[in-house]
Write an enzyme that holds these catalytic residues in place. Structure first.
Site, PDB file in Angstrom:
ATOM      1  N   ARG A  66       1.353  -1.354   0.380  1.00 37.08           N
ATOM      2  CA  ARG A  66       0.077  -0.054   0.304  1.00 37.08           C
ATOM      3  C   ARG A  66       0.965   0.854   0.149  1.00 37.08           C
ATOM      4  O   ARG A  66       1.569   1.692   1.134  1.00 37.08           O
ATOM      5  CB  ARG A  66      -1.376   0.122   1.326  1.00 37.08           C
ATOM      6  CG  ARG A  66      -1.382   1.372   1.124  1.00 37.08           C
ATOM      7  CD  ARG A  66      -2.349   0.924   0.559  1.00 37.08           C
ATOM      8  NE  ARG A  66      -3.949   0.138   0.950  1.00 37.08           N
ATOM      9  CZ  ARG A  66      -4.563  -0.046  -0.507  1.00 37.08           C
ATOM     10  NH1 ARG A  66      -4.492   0.796  -1.564  1.00 37.08           N
ATOM     11  NH2 ARG A  66      -5.497  -0.680  -0.483  1.00 37.08           N
ATOM     12  N   GLN A  84      -8.650  -6.996  -9.250  1.00 30.48           N
ATOM     13  CA  GLN A  84      -8.694  -5.346  -9.145  1.00 30.48           C
ATOM     14  C   GLN A  84      -7.424  -5.232  -9.446  1.00 30.48           C
ATOM     15  O   GLN A  84      -6.030  -5.192  -9.014  1.00 30.48           O
ATOM     16  CB  GLN A  84      -8.763  -5.182  -7.890  1.00 30.48           C
ATOM     17  CG  GLN A  84      -8.283  -3.291  -7.386  1.00 30.48           C
ATOM     18  CD  GLN A  84      -9.499  -2.590  -7.631  1.00 30.48           C
ATOM     19  OE1 GLN A  84     -11.106  -2.687  -8.040  1.00 30.48           O
ATOM     20  NE2 GLN A  84      -8.972  -1.789  -7.289  1.00 30.48           N
ATOM     21  N   ARG A  89       1.701  -6.067 -10.111  1.00 30.96           N
ATOM     22  CA  ARG A  89       1.687  -5.755  -8.591  1.00 30.96           C
ATOM     23  C   ARG A  89       1.423  -6.386  -7.453  1.00 30.96           C
ATOM     24  O   ARG A  89       2.207  -6.836  -6.772  1.00 30.96           O
ATOM     25  CB  ARG A  89       0.990  -4.809  -7.704  1.00 30.96           C
ATOM     26  CG  ARG A  89      -0.742  -5.111  -8.164  1.00 30.96           C
ATOM     27  CD  ARG A  89      -1.393  -3.862  -7.452  1.00 30.96           C
ATOM     28  NE  ARG A  89      -2.391  -4.267  -6.988  1.00 30.96           N
ATOM     29  CZ  ARG A  89      -3.990  -3.397  -6.462  1.00 30.96           C
ATOM     30  NH1 ARG A  89      -3.387  -2.048  -6.157  1.00 30.96           N
ATOM     31  NH2 ARG A  89      -4.901  -3.834  -6.062  1.00 30.96           N
ATOM     32  N   HIS A 167       0.337   3.376 -10.558  1.00 30.89           N
ATOM     33  CA  HIS A 167       0.098   4.302  -9.259  1.00 30.89           C
ATOM     34  C   HIS A 167       1.272   5.126  -8.312  1.00 30.89           C
ATOM     35  O   HIS A 167       0.817   4.494  -7.421  1.00 30.89           O
ATOM     36  CB  HIS A 167      -0.806   3.303  -8.931  1.00 30.89           C
ATOM     37  CG  HIS A 167      -2.260   3.202  -8.107  1.00 30.89           C
ATOM     38  ND1 HIS A 167      -1.989   4.039  -6.989  1.00 30.89           N
ATOM     39  CD2 HIS A 167      -3.310   2.693  -7.659  1.00 30.89           C
ATOM     40  CE1 HIS A 167      -2.773   3.868  -6.351  1.00 30.89           C
ATOM     41  NE2 HIS A 167      -4.062   3.175  -7.071  1.00 30.89           N
ATOM     42  N   ASP A 212     -12.221  10.147  -7.014  1.00 26.91           N
ATOM     43  CA  ASP A 212     -11.606   9.082  -7.930  1.00 26.91           C
ATOM     44  C   ASP A 212     -12.070   9.095  -9.102  1.00 26.91           C
ATOM     45  O   ASP A 212     -12.897   8.882  -9.714  1.00 26.91           O
ATOM     46  CB  ASP A 212     -12.611   7.654  -7.416  1.00 26.91           C
ATOM     47  CG  ASP A 212     -11.765   5.949  -7.103  1.00 26.91           C
ATOM     48  OD1 ASP A 212     -10.535   6.682  -8.730  1.00 26.91           O
ATOM     49  OD2 ASP A 212     -12.173   5.130  -6.780  1.00 26.91           O
ATOM     50  N   GLU A 271      -1.908   9.606 -11.054  1.00 30.84           N
ATOM     51  CA  GLU A 271      -1.180   7.913 -11.944  1.00 30.84           C
ATOM     52  C   GLU A 271      -1.561   8.123 -13.029  1.00 30.84           C
ATOM     53  O   GLU A 271      -2.265   8.004 -13.782  1.00 30.84           O
ATOM     54  CB  GLU A 271      -2.213   6.853 -11.343  1.00 30.84           C
ATOM     55  CG  GLU A 271      -3.185   7.141  -9.839  1.00 30.84           C
ATOM     56  CD  GLU A 271      -3.851   5.603  -9.747  1.00 30.84           C
ATOM     57  OE1 GLU A 271      -3.686   4.230 -10.039  1.00 30.84           O
ATOM     58  OE2 GLU A 271      -4.618   5.826  -8.601  1.00 30.84           O
TER      59      GLU A 271
HETATM   60  C1  BG6 Z   1      -7.297   3.853  -7.615  1.00 26.19           C
HETATM   61  C2  BG6 Z   1      -8.684   3.589  -7.689  1.00 26.19           C
HETATM   62  O1  BG6 Z   1      -6.433   3.803  -8.937  1.00 26.19           O
HETATM   63  O2  BG6 Z   1      -7.150   2.619  -6.596  1.00 26.19           O
HETATM   64  C3  BG6 Z   1      -9.357   3.131  -7.138  1.00 26.19           C
HETATM   65  O3  BG6 Z   1      -8.509   4.649  -9.266  1.00 26.19           O
HETATM   66  C4  BG6 Z   1      -9.494   2.556  -5.940  1.00 26.19           C
HETATM   67  O4  BG6 Z   1     -11.260   3.289  -7.032  1.00 26.19           O
HETATM   68  C5  BG6 Z   1      -7.790   2.131  -5.505  1.00 26.19           C
HETATM   69  O5  BG6 Z   1      -9.778   2.714  -4.653  1.00 26.19           O
HETATM   70  C6  BG6 Z   1      -6.213   1.808  -4.457  1.00 26.19           C
HETATM   71  O6  BG6 Z   1      -6.931   0.640  -5.520  1.00 26.19           O
HETATM   72  P1  BG6 Z   1      -6.647  -1.053  -4.258  1.00 26.19           P
HETATM   73  O7  BG6 Z   1      -6.646  -2.009  -5.109  1.00 26.19           O
HETATM   74  O8  BG6 Z   1      -4.919  -0.643  -4.616  1.00 26.19           O
HETATM   75  O9  BG6 Z   1      -7.171  -0.825  -3.018  1.00 26.19           O
END
Ligand code: BG6
Length: 313
Positions: A66, A84, A89, A167, A212, A271
């Site tokens: 994170r 997601q 990653r 990101h 977002d 990003e």
């Molecule tokens: C962003 C998205 O890029 O990443 C969000 O636009 C998302 O919708 C965020 O919540 C974090 O994503 P993750 O999978 O790392 O919790």
């Protein structure tokens, strides 16, 4: 600490995970975990951290770290059937000892090349063969450059398509004192409103609640101005037309187990991405997407977005 020579060192990071530490002579540095091909630190020549990593970040594969710069590939967010932000990653990358040449500035001596290729198991999730090469480089002046090269190596003649994002979690002193310039008047898809399309107003973007958004067809330079810190991040990008701006704010922050309740005050994700129009590669074709991040003292005000001048001035 400033050293005599630039250096690139492979060592152990948190939980014994392999990481590469890049150091430049004037004292700037960067760290990259092989898990995720994930940049987790970028420091200026005074040793000040510039990227946000949550103190609650879990350095335990396969959960992505994170903060820092997760690589979203081959899918941004939930725009498809994969997990997601795709799987890059969550994978262990290798050091690429013999990367194909990359035209780059000959002054840059401090870099590492990583590579990700699919395993047999990965084919079950995404049935394509590819080589993803990532170069992480630090310039003598302390700028951080990431270059991704993705090649379709399918032998069945099939093209593939993907979406992508760097990101980047920028570390900011107080989100309510931050302004983003370069995205005014652009169209965006609002992830909080079922990706409905809107047009941004004329003013620089400021933050007072969850955001977002996927800005479309953005300029190659975006500035993130941290008033309290008197620092401006300049993000330059190439091959990446879109730009996501994300801050979860208080309610979503509390719902994320690897994110502190107040962490949202100290981060902003901007990003560089390719989302609206997925990249399509035929076998043998390669795509390249690059970001260059600089952190400069804030010496300019609203409406004067010209990072080139700032960097030279
Ligand atoms: C962003 C998205 O890029 O990443 C969000 O636009 C998302 O919708 C965020 O919540 C974090 O994503 P993750 O999978 O790392 O919790």
């Amino acid at each position: 600490m400033a050293g005599e020579k630039p250096s690139v060192e492979l060592c152990k990071g948190i939980n014994g995970l392999d990481k590469v530490v890049l150091r430049e002579v004037r004292g700037s540095s960067a760290e990259v975990y092989l898990f995720g091909g994930h940049v987790t630190s970028w420091k200026n020549e005074h040793g000040e951290e510039l990227l946000f990593v949550s103190s609650k970040a879990i350095f335990k594969p396969p959960k992505a770290i994170r903060g820092g710069i997760p690589i979203c590939f081959p899918q941004f967010s939930s725009h498809g059937n994969l997990e997601q932000h795709g799987f890059a990653r969550n994978k262990f990358w290798s050091i690429d000892t013999n990367p194909p040449q990359l035209p780059s500035n000959s002054l840059i001596k401090t870099f590492v090349d990583l590579i990700l290729k699919p395993t047999d198991d990965d084919f079950k999730i995404w049935p394509h063969s590819y080589e993803f090469r990532l170069r992480v480089a630090l310039t003598p002046g302390g700028d951080l450059m990431l270059t991704s090269r993705i090649r379709n190596t399918n032998s069945d003649g099939k093209p593939f398509s993907f979406t992508f994002a760097y990101h980047t979690y920028f570390l900011v002193s107080d989100i309510s004192e931050v302004r983003v310039e370069g995205l005014e008047t652009l169209d965006y898809l609002d992830n909080l409103k079922e990706r409905e399309r809107f047009t941004e107003q004329g003013d620089a973007i400021t933050f007072e609640s969850e955001v977002d958004k996927i800005y479309l067809s953005t300029p190659t330079k975006i500035a993130i101005i941290d008033h309290e810190k008197k620092r401006t991040f300049v993000l330059r990008k190439d091959g990446l037309p879109d730009a996501v701006v994300w801050n979860p704010w208080d309610r979503k922050a509390k719902a994320m187990p690897d994110f502190g309740d107040d962490d949202y005050k100290h981060m902003l994700s901007v990003e560089a991405a390719a989302i609206e129009k997925p990249i399509i590669l035929k076998p043998g074709e390669e795509w390249k997407g690059r970001i260059e991040l600089s952190a400069v003292p804030s010496s300019y005000c609203s409406g004067q977005l010209d990072p080139q001048k700032v960097l030279q001035g």
